[in-house]
Write a protein that holds these residues in place. Structure first.
Motif, PDB file in Angstrom:
ATOM      1  N   PHE A 194      65.566  37.522  22.847  1.00 58.44           N
ATOM      2  CA  PHE A 194      66.025  36.451  22.428  1.00 58.44           C
ATOM      3  C   PHE A 194      64.673  35.775  21.667  1.00 58.44           C
ATOM      4  N   PRO A 195      64.660  36.080  20.426  1.00 59.12           N
ATOM      5  CA  PRO A 195      63.227  36.010  19.800  1.00 59.12           C
ATOM      6  C   PRO A 195      63.104  34.203  19.247  1.00 59.12           C
ATOM      7  N   THR A 196      64.147  33.500  19.558  1.00 59.94           N
ATOM      8  CA  THR A 196      64.173  32.022  19.352  1.00 59.94           C
ATOM      9  C   THR A 196      64.123  31.364  20.681  1.00 59.94           C
ATOM     10  N   ALA A 197      64.216  31.935  21.480  1.00 60.75           N
ATOM     11  CA  ALA A 197      64.333  31.165  22.973  1.00 60.75           C
ATOM     12  C   ALA A 197      62.960  30.770  23.364  1.00 60.75           C
ATOM     13  N   THR A 198      62.949  29.724  24.323  1.00 62.03           N
ATOM     14  CA  THR A 198      62.042  29.495  25.074  1.00 62.03           C
ATOM     15  C   THR A 198      61.627  30.170  26.135  1.00 62.03           C
ATOM     16  N   ILE A 199      60.558  30.766  26.492  1.00 64.14           N
ATOM     17  CA  ILE A 199      60.409  31.709  27.422  1.00 64.14           C
ATOM     18  C   ILE A 199      59.183  31.426  28.387  1.00 64.14           C
ATOM     19  N   ARG A 200      59.096  31.236  29.547  1.00 64.23           N
ATOM     20  CA  ARG A 200      57.994  30.960  30.554  1.00 64.23           C
ATOM     21  C   ARG A 200      58.139  31.536  31.755  1.00 64.23           C
ATOM     22  N   LEU A 201      56.774  31.836  32.219  1.00 60.45           N
ATOM     23  CA  LEU A 201      56.570  32.449  33.589  1.00 60.45           C
ATOM     24  C   LEU A 201      56.532  31.327  34.538  1.00 60.45           C
ATOM     25  N   ILE A 202      56.907  31.601  35.740  1.00 64.84           N
ATOM     26  CA  ILE A 202      56.951  30.563  36.848  1.00 64.84           C
ATOM     27  C   ILE A 202      56.120  31.416  38.052  1.00 64.84           C
ATOM     28  N   ARG A 220      75.037  28.573  24.627  1.00 64.26           N
ATOM     29  CA  ARG A 220      73.854  27.839  24.879  1.00 64.26           C
ATOM     30  C   ARG A 220      73.569  28.176  26.395  1.00 64.26           C
ATOM     31  N   HIS A 221      72.423  28.907  26.731  1.00 65.48           N
ATOM     32  CA  HIS A 221      72.397  29.527  28.116  1.00 65.48           C
ATOM     33  C   HIS A 221      70.867  29.478  28.671  1.00 65.48           C
ATOM     34  N   THR A 222      70.813  29.258  30.011  1.00 62.07           N
ATOM     35  CA  THR A 222      69.674  29.519  30.616  1.00 62.07           C
ATOM     36  C   THR A 222      69.587  30.806  31.475  1.00 62.07           C
ATOM     37  N   LEU A 223      68.580  31.314  31.345  1.00 63.80           N
ATOM     38  CA  LEU A 223      68.553  32.757  32.341  1.00 63.80           C
ATOM     39  C   LEU A 223      67.395  32.760  33.361  1.00 63.80           C
ATOM     40  N   LEU A 224      67.501  32.844  34.456  1.00 65.43           N
ATOM     41  CA  LEU A 224      66.222  32.952  35.403  1.00 65.43           C
ATOM     42  C   LEU A 224      66.298  34.343  36.131  1.00 65.43           C
ATOM     43  N   ILE A 225      65.291  35.079  35.953  1.00 67.60           N
ATOM     44  CA  ILE A 225      65.118  36.250  36.645  1.00 67.60           C
ATOM     45  C   ILE A 225      64.058  36.453  37.434  1.00 67.60           C
ATOM     46  N   GLU A 226      64.162  37.357  38.768  1.00 69.34           N
ATOM     47  CA  GLU A 226      63.033  37.484  39.255  1.00 69.34           C
ATOM     48  C   GLU A 226      62.584  38.926  38.956  1.00 69.34           C
ATOM     49  N   ASP A 239      54.966  32.035  42.034  1.00 72.02           N
ATOM     50  CA  ASP A 239      55.427  31.921  43.260  1.00 72.02           C
ATOM     51  C   ASP A 239      54.306  31.137  44.108  1.00 72.02           C
ATOM     52  N   LEU A 240      54.618  30.944  45.326  1.00 68.62           N
ATOM     53  CA  LEU A 240      53.709  30.032  46.187  1.00 68.62           C
ATOM     54  C   LEU A 240      52.013  30.901  46.230  1.00 68.62           C
ATOM     55  N   SER A 241      52.017  32.213  46.152  1.00 76.64           N
ATOM     56  CA  SER A 241      50.924  32.980  46.114  1.00 76.64           C
ATOM     57  C   SER A 241      50.437  32.734  44.798  1.00 76.64           C
ATOM     58  N   ASN A 242      50.744  32.016  43.854  1.00 74.49           N
ATOM     59  CA  ASN A 242      50.226  32.071  42.422  1.00 74.49           C
ATOM     60  C   ASN A 242      50.251  33.382  41.680  1.00 74.49           C
ATOM     61  N   CYS A 243      51.589  34.199  42.102  1.00 74.87           N
ATOM     62  CA  CYS A 243      51.873  35.349  41.344  1.00 74.87           C
ATOM     63  C   CYS A 243      52.941  34.983  40.432  1.00 74.87           C
ATOM     64  N   ALA A 244      53.047  35.640  39.192  1.00 73.74           N
ATOM     65  CA  ALA A 244      54.156  35.482  38.292  1.00 73.74           C
ATOM     66  C   ALA A 244      55.416  36.060  38.998  1.00 73.74           C
ATOM     67  N   ARG A 245      56.439  35.215  39.267  1.00 72.32           N
ATOM     68  CA  ARG A 245      57.740  35.720  40.127  1.00 72.32           C
ATOM     69  C   ARG A 245      58.919  35.543  39.306  1.00 72.32           C
ATOM     70  N   ILE A 246      59.108  34.364  38.591  1.00 73.93           N
ATOM     71  CA  ILE A 246      60.367  34.135  37.921  1.00 73.93           C
ATOM     72  C   ILE A 246      60.209  33.922  36.459  1.00 73.93           C
ATOM     73  N   ILE A 247      61.126  34.450  35.709  1.00 75.15           N
ATOM     74  CA  ILE A 247      60.948  34.262  34.118  1.00 75.15           C
ATOM     75  C   ILE A 247      62.145  33.393  33.828  1.00 75.15           C
ATOM     76  N   ARG A 248      61.870  32.273  33.081  1.00 78.31           N
ATOM     77  CA  ARG A 248      62.815  31.306  32.744  1.00 78.31           C
ATOM     78  C   ARG A 248      63.291  31.592  31.100  1.00 78.31           C
ATOM     79  N   ILE A 249      64.448  31.967  30.793  1.00 81.74           N
ATOM     80  CA  ILE A 249      64.668  31.867  29.078  1.00 81.74           C
ATOM     81  C   ILE A 249      65.736  30.803  28.779  1.00 81.74           C
ATOM     82  N   ASP A 250      65.402  30.064  28.028  1.00 77.49           N
ATOM     83  CA  ASP A 250      66.096  29.108  27.548  1.00 77.49           C
ATOM     84  C   ASP A 250      66.711  29.087  25.973  1.00 77.49           C
TER      85      ASP A 250
END
Length: 301
Positions: free
Chosen positions: A280-288, A257-263, A290-301
């Protein structure tokens, strides 16, 4: 030669002007002179930071003693730094530090300068339940791994392919009192990492890897493309995601079980999301964003 003489003249460094520049000056007078010679919207702030650095004082002390004379040796150092800044050398490299998550990190030309956007990755990591292990991949100055080691209780391993970057990161860990195990490795390719991951039931992997293509690098500010280490910026000629592709392949081998955070660069968000989904086809993946409202981080659970 003509351009060089023009630059020297611009900074008042021809013989006559240079002698006049060594006449007694207060901090305030020198601040004004430097600010006029520097270009850009941050010229005034850059000039102030240079003076504070050379005079070894904080902001409050600097402002409280603006009429204090600046010594001849200090003036020479100030003008030397101002010339470098005028050529585009980043302020962080001139000052030898950059603030990150409220701490000062030593930086030099062998490591990428920590960015405020990367603090969002750390903030996201700190929202998670404490894992058994944290791995900071491509640590550079150590900003992510050291911050996580100081802000939470899980053991931290940090890797980098550059020996010089590892030296900088170790120096920062010593200075800040962080317990981090640094390994020279190509991403996760190290036997000690394999052993540590297999023994953990939950792992957090944080990575701010090189993600620029030559085209994206060419479109970057001069300070970045001319002075920051290419090894920490440039990934490939295709989509800039080659190192993340390799990292995903390494992680996919582990049944944990892992969480991956990438910029990422915001312009890569669609491609990076599709790449993560393919590994990671079964993972929960979402975009986060930044303060400029640009996609900056991807979180993969």
């Amino acid at each position: 030669v003509q351009d060089r003489e023009s630059n020297l003249s611009h900074f008042g460094l021809r013989t006559g002007l240079f002698q006049r520049s060594l006449m007694p000056l207060s901090r305030h007078e020198l601040w004004q002179k430097i600010a006029k010679q520097l270009s850009g919207q941050h010229a005034n702030d850059d000039a102030r930071q240079i003076l504070m650095n050379v005079c070894a004082c904080d902001h409050a002390s600097f402002l409280a003693h603006l009429e204090t004379p600046v010594s001849r040796a200090e003036r020479r150092r100030v003008w030397r730094m101002a010339r470098c800044r005028a050529r585009g050398v980043p302020m962080a490299y001139l000052l030898k530090f950059r603030a990150f998550f409220g701490r000062a990190f030593f930086v030099n030309r062998h490591v990428l300068i920590p960015r405020p956007e990367t603090e969002i990755l750390v903030e996201e990591a700190l929202k998670l339940p404490t894992p058994d292990l944290v791995i900071d991949v491509g640590t550079g100055s150590g900003a992510i791994g050291i911050t996580l080691a100081l802000e939470q209780s899980a053991p931290v391993i940090a890797t980098d392919i550059s020996r010089r970057a590892i030296r900088v990161a170790k120096q920062n860990a010593r200075h800040l009192g962080a317990r981090v195990r640094f390994l020279r490795a190509n991403l996760l390719d190290h036997p000690l990492i394999a052993d540590a991951v297999r023994q953990a039931s939950s792992v957090l992997v944080a990575a701010n890897l090189p993600y620029l293509t030559p085209a994206l690098l060419a479109d970057s500010p001069r300070e970045v493309k001319e002075y920051e280490p290419c090894l920490a910026l440039l990934a490939d000629n295709d989509d800039g995601l080659s190192l993340y592709r390799k990292l995903f392949a390494q992680l996919a081998k582990y049944d944990i079980r892992h969480t991956l955070l990438i910029e990422i660069d915001p312009r890569q968000s669609d491609a990076a999301m599709a790449l993560a989904q393919s590994f990671f086809p079964t993972a929960t993946i979402r975009l986060i964003n930044d303060l400029s409202n640009c996609a900056r981080i991807i979180r993969i659970d």
